[in-house]
Design a protein around this motif. Sequence first.
Motif, mmCIF file in Angstrom:
data_model
loop_
_atom_site.group_PDB
_atom_site.id
_atom_site.type_symbol
_atom_site.label_atom_id
_atom_site.label_comp_id
_atom_site.label_asym_id
_atom_site.label_seq_id
_atom_site.Cartn_x
_atom_site.Cartn_y
_atom_site.Cartn_z
ATOM 1 N N ARG A 99 39.368 9.781 58.384
ATOM 2 C CA ARG A 99 39.721 10.950 57.589
ATOM 3 C C ARG A 99 39.412 12.224 58.387
ATOM 4 N NH1 ARG A 99 41.287 7.206 55.093
ATOM 5 N NH2 ARG A 99 41.091 6.740 52.870
ATOM 6 N N LEU A 100 40.154 13.269 58.096
ATOM 7 C CA LEU A 100 39.747 14.588 58.566
ATOM 8 C C LEU A 100 38.519 15.030 57.771
ATOM 9 C CD1 LEU A 100 43.222 16.341 58.940
ATOM 10 C CD2 LEU A 100 41.882 15.158 60.699
ATOM 11 N N GLY A 101 37.934 16.137 58.154
ATOM 12 C CA GLY A 101 36.708 16.579 57.490
ATOM 13 C C GLY A 101 35.497 16.206 58.320
ATOM 14 N N HIS A 200 23.797 22.129 62.851
ATOM 15 C CA HIS A 200 25.238 22.371 62.909
ATOM 16 C C HIS A 200 25.985 21.321 62.110
ATOM 17 C CE1 HIS A 200 24.755 19.649 66.499
ATOM 18 N NE2 HIS A 200 25.921 19.178 66.095
ATOM 19 N N VAL A 201 27.248 21.596 61.906
ATOM 20 C CA VAL A 201 28.189 20.650 61.294
ATOM 21 C C VAL A 201 29.328 20.463 62.287
ATOM 22 C CG1 VAL A 201 29.869 20.359 59.430
ATOM 23 C CG2 VAL A 201 27.587 21.212 58.911
ATOM 24 N N HIS A 202 29.827 19.237 62.387
ATOM 25 C CA HIS A 202 30.942 18.933 63.288
ATOM 26 C C HIS A 202 32.050 18.288 62.468
ATOM 27 C CE1 HIS A 202 32.014 17.608 67.670
ATOM 28 N NE2 HIS A 202 33.108 17.811 66.958
ATOM 29 N N LEU A 203 33.262 18.814 62.618
ATOM 30 C CA LEU A 203 34.390 18.421 61.769
ATOM 31 C C LEU A 203 35.543 17.856 62.580
ATOM 32 C CD1 LEU A 203 34.566 21.678 59.591
ATOM 33 C CD2 LEU A 203 33.373 19.545 59.003
ATOM 34 N N HIS A 204 36.226 16.852 62.002
ATOM 35 C CA HIS A 204 37.551 16.448 62.452
ATOM 36 C C HIS A 204 38.566 17.420 61.854
ATOM 37 C CE1 HIS A 204 36.397 12.619 64.184
ATOM 38 N NE2 HIS A 204 35.886 12.181 63.056
#
Length: 307
Positions: A99-101, A200-204
């Motif tokens: 999934r993205l996100g 941090h946050v890392h996203l697709h």
Amino acid sequence: MSGSTRDIFGGAPVAQPALSGSYGAPPPGYRLPAGTRLGAVRLQVSHLERSLAWYQEILGMELLDASGDVRSLGVRGANEPLVVLEYRPGTRPVHPGSRLGLYHVAILLPDRPALGRFVQHLAQRGVRAGASDHLVSEALYLHDPDGLGIEVYRDRPRSAWQRIGTELMMATDPFDAAGVVEAAADEPWQGMPSGTVIGHVHLHVGNLARAAVFYSDALGFDRMVWRYPGALFLGAGGYHHHLGVNSWAQGAPAPHADDARLLEWRLVVDEPARALESVRAAGFEMNGALALDPWGTAVRLSATSNG
């Protein structure tokens, strides 16, 4: 996909110290202030008690608050949570990268000895984790019971960071497990220590260029690293990254309402109304204090971590 120092910067990069103000590409308009940081992340899970046990027993978080189908966890004695777990009936686990996100939520420990204690703790529990040296940091990677990505890391001092031109140097090099464990000095892991934060946050995302328009041009992050294969790293105040975005799941759908997923992440910023207005003026979707990226991932702009 390779992210080694050699692959990104060539065989013998000419590096310079990353002195304050010497690296990063600021946005053309509104710029997030230097004191910007992350607050709690909110995750939707498929089995509340199973997830609660994992975050307590494996990550070492303390239960700070419980209300209905919501559990807030963080450092013992803290007023602000790191992670908020929310159960919704019918939620199903996800396969990483499907999934993205969310790619991962990154939990920043205060120092290398703490990371060493965590490495020993995982070994004692028989938990396998990925591990990398990113030049600016050392990191471990896990997945929670729903397949949601978790990073646990420590930063190197900013005095040790380097740059090539105006780009901060980051890579994915081998992890010095022996050195990290040695730093623990045989002290036991006793849970997330004081000073632990969401780093941090890392996203697709579906498209890196479009993500850069939203997160840098509109929201106001500086672009810090842009040559890493398929990824872009963005930060404020000179931090290596408060946010990573990547195209490694390009073509995957956005998460469904019944998927375990990131519900929102919180950006703590002085005068959040200015950041919200910048996003609004750029024509992106808003929902009160929530700004939605082009693939529906929600970031909450707030003056406090849990307000």
